[in-house]
Write a protein that holds these residues in place. Structure first.
Motif, PDB file in Angstrom:
ATOM      1  N   VAL A 231     -10.532 -42.835  10.465  1.00 17.63           N
ATOM      2  CA  VAL A 231     -11.001 -41.455  10.603  1.00 17.63           C
ATOM      3  C   VAL A 231     -12.273 -41.207   9.786  1.00 17.63           C
ATOM      4  CG1 VAL A 231      -8.712 -40.538  11.085  1.00 17.63           C
ATOM      5  CG2 VAL A 231      -9.510 -40.647   8.722  1.00 17.63           C
ATOM      6  N   LEU A 232     -12.633 -42.138   8.916  1.00 20.07           N
ATOM      7  CA  LEU A 232     -13.883 -42.008   8.163  1.00 20.07           C
ATOM      8  C   LEU A 232     -15.089 -42.465   8.974  1.00 20.07           C
ATOM      9  CD1 LEU A 232     -12.770 -43.336   4.641  1.00 20.07           C
ATOM     10  CD2 LEU A 232     -13.102 -40.961   5.336  1.00 20.07           C
ATOM     11  N   ILE A 233     -14.825 -43.141  10.093  1.00 22.52           N
ATOM     12  CA  ILE A 233     -15.913 -43.654  10.946  1.00 22.52           C
ATOM     13  C   ILE A 233     -16.170 -42.654  12.067  1.00 22.52           C
ATOM     14  CG2 ILE A 233     -16.689 -45.577  12.373  1.00 22.52           C
ATOM     15  CD1 ILE A 233     -14.639 -47.329  10.903  1.00 22.52           C
ATOM     16  N   PRO A 234     -17.305 -41.981  12.092  1.00 21.28           N
ATOM     17  CA  PRO A 234     -17.582 -40.947  13.105  1.00 21.28           C
ATOM     18  C   PRO A 234     -17.960 -41.548  14.452  1.00 21.28           C
ATOM     19  CG  PRO A 234     -19.469 -41.184  11.653  1.00 21.28           C
ATOM     20  CD  PRO A 234     -18.414 -42.120  11.125  1.00 21.28           C
ATOM     21  N   SER A 235     -17.001 -42.139  15.128  1.00 25.47           N
ATOM     22  CA  SER A 235     -17.254 -42.771  16.425  1.00 25.47           C
ATOM     23  C   SER A 235     -16.202 -42.319  17.429  1.00 25.47           C
ATOM     24  CB  SER A 235     -17.230 -44.291  16.284  1.00 25.47           C
ATOM     25  OG  SER A 235     -17.294 -44.918  17.554  1.00 25.47           O
ATOM     26  N   THR A 236     -16.656 -41.785  18.565  1.00 23.93           N
ATOM     27  CA  THR A 236     -15.715 -41.361  19.609  1.00 23.93           C
ATOM     28  C   THR A 236     -15.053 -42.555  20.295  1.00 23.93           C
ATOM     29  OG1 THR A 236     -17.524 -41.278  21.240  1.00 23.93           O
ATOM     30  CG2 THR A 236     -17.028 -39.248  20.031  1.00 23.93           C
ATOM     31  N   GLY A 237     -15.695 -43.715  20.227  1.00 22.19           N
ATOM     32  CA  GLY A 237     -15.132 -44.899  20.857  1.00 22.19           C
ATOM     33  C   GLY A 237     -13.876 -45.409  20.171  1.00 22.19           C
TER      34      GLY A 237
END
Length: 538
Positions: A408-414
């Motif tokens: 959840v710390l990685i801002p990626s929709t993938g």
């Protein structure tokens, strides 16, 4: 067909019938409290507490909008064209004209109405935890049958109140939801003892029960309401179907408890002054000289055991992580998609659809537990054989919490699909192992009480989620910092499996040293009857 209180589980094929019936009860009636989101949809559609919302458009009233109302123009998912839908918490629902929704091309979020629904669930959740502890004590004092009868009456009272909620009596939803939740949990608690009927796979069965408990929040409500039943008939149907619980109460389960299978003991006597060298017959045998008669530990001693305290800490920390993720999922998706409500709604539905896979993933924790038990079955000490196998699945639960906190710390929709899958697995290991550990390590008679204490403690610590919510709202980087702090927090949960591993390894080492000494030095000893009695566990 009724299991006697002294039964050792030797009932052949009947145990499979009892196990299937127990799963059915948990699936249909155990966790209906957590289907509150579906119930709110229905109550809003019927206009319950809609009189608290300011009237607009063609309705009577001042026609002015107060600060308690927020208009959200979105396209309806149910019809084509430019029609609009009513959105609350990113769930689309078109209200009927009589429901209290304003006329015109825009829809409304009514804060006073939402506040009452939120208060109802808050009270219901709090009483759910308290009722778990109370009925757990009843289960410990009076046994299975009395507990299930009280649970049955409580559940029936709750569903009847939910059935007769109306605009004139909207307050019925407060006691109704609470009683329905309080009456549902003992179904899970009393059915976990059925796992004692299985010499292998007992933890897998407990995990399956927890999966059914999770799924019950959606199954029956969804089938009944979408099948064309009104809300009143839906709850009357649930109430009537709940009579099936009495079948297990009076015909399957014993009045008290299903005990664990007893360990076979072989005794042999050695003549006075005979020199003996005690030798381990096989790797799984335990040897004790003049062992004390086995006694059941007291409930207080079980509660004060370090492994129970660390288990409660493990659950409490990971449950805060889970609660915060579920409670902030809407804000998280809004940040990722820049307030694109269509995408937020799509992935919100996808999240809860994947979560329904908990019925499949919940037994996985039990399967891992049972596999490790087989690897530890040759241990010489009881803690090594029964307690140590829990360390691995408990560590997996903590590892999944860490993985979720990192993703959840990685801002990626993938990564969203991966996040939802990890979250579902995490929830399965969290609640399945919370129950399976208590069921396997502590006496069956204490399960209800210990489980209730654990749930209450977890609920109290769970209030920390509100602190994290407030933290997230304070400034722009608040959500990032709150998630980083929780990443650090969940690493503390590794203390529990690490403590189990160290403790059980030490006990195993002590027993091996004792076994070597006994085999090395012969004994010349007599008891009061002139004989040396040697007990060998098989």
């Amino acid at each position: 067909m009724v299991l006697s209180d002294s039964s050792n589980g030797d009932i052949g094929w009947k145990k499979w019938l009892i196990a299937g019936w127990a799963f059915m009860e948990c699936l249909f009636f155990g966790g209906l409290l957590y289907g509150w989101g579906s119930i709110v949809f229905v109550l809003k559609d019927e206009g319950i507490y809609a009189d608290l919302c300011p009237r607009t458009g063609n309705t009577s009233g001042s026609g002015n909008i107060t600060h308690d109302v927020t208009f959200v123009p979105v396209k309806s998912q149910n019809e084509t064209g430019n029609n609009t839908g009513y959105i609350v918490n990113s769930t689309d629902a078109t209200l009927s004209p009589g429901s209290g929704a304003p006329a015109g091309g825009k829809d409304v979020i009514c804060k006073p109405q939402d506040s009452n629904y939120a208060l109802c669930f808050t009270i219901g959740s709090a009483l759910f935890c308290l009722g778990c502890a109370v009925l757990g004590h009843v289960n410990y004092k009076y046994g299975t049958r009395v507990t299930r009868i009280l649970s049955f009456l409580t559940f029936v009272a709750g569903t009847l109140m939910m059935a007769f909620i109306s605009k004139e009596h909207p307050w019925l939803m407060f006691p109704g939801l609470s009683l329905m939740g309080i009456g549902g949990l003992p179904i899970l608690v009393t059915n976990t003892q059925v796992s004692n009927l299985f010499s292998t796979g007992s933890s897998t069965f407990v995990g399956l029960l927890c999966g059914g408990f999770d799924m019950s929040s959606a199954v029956l409500l969804m089938l009944a309401y979408e099948g064309g039943f009104s809300r009143q008939y839906m709850f009357l149907l649930i109430c009537g179907a709940h009579l099936l619980v009495l079948v297990s109460t009076f015909f399957f389960l014993p009045r008290e408890f299903i005990p664990r299978p007893k360990v076979k003991v072989i005794e042999r006597e050695v003549a006075e002054n005979e020199e003996v060298g005690i030798k381990l017959i096989d790797k799984s045998a335990n040897v004790e000289v003049n062992p004390p008669r086995a006694t059941r530990p007291s409930l207080r001693s079980c509660m004060l055991k370090p492994m129970f305290v660390s288990h409660v800490l493990w659950l409490s920390i990971l449950q805060v992580r889970f609660y915060y993720f579920v409670g902030s999922i809407n804000q998280y998706l809004n940040r990722l998609f820049d307030e694109d409500k269509d995408e937020v709604s799509k992935f919100t539905n996808m999240c809860f659809t994947i979560m329904m896979g908990g019925l499949i993933t919940s037994p996985m924790a039990g399967i891992v537990y049972d596999l490790v038990k087989k690897l530890c079955k040759d241990g010489k000490s009881q803690p090594y054989r029964e307690v140590l196998p829990a360390a691995l699945p408990l560590a997996v639960g903590s590892l999944l919490a860490v993985l979720l906190s990192v993703l959840v710390l990685i801002p990626s929709t993938g990564l969203l699909y991966l996040i939802f899958v990890v979250m579902t697995l995490f929830r399965s290991f969290l609640y399945s192992m919370a129950a399976a550990f208590l069921s396997a390590v502590f006496p069956s008679e204490y399960f209800g009480m210990l489980y209730g204490v654990m749930i209450v403690c977890g609920g109290v610590v769970g209030f920390l989620q509100f602190a994290f919510f407030k933290w997230s709202e304070m400034y722009a980087e608040g959500p990032l910092h709150a998630n980083i702090f929780q990443l650090v927090l969940v690493t503390i949960s590794f203390i529990h499996p690490l403590f189990l591993w160290i403790t059980c390894s030490r006990e195993e080492k002590k027993f091996k040293i004792m076994a070597v000494l006994i085999n090395t030095f012969p004994l010349r000893k007599q008891n009061c009857n002139g004989y040396l009695t040697v007990n060998i566990e098989i």
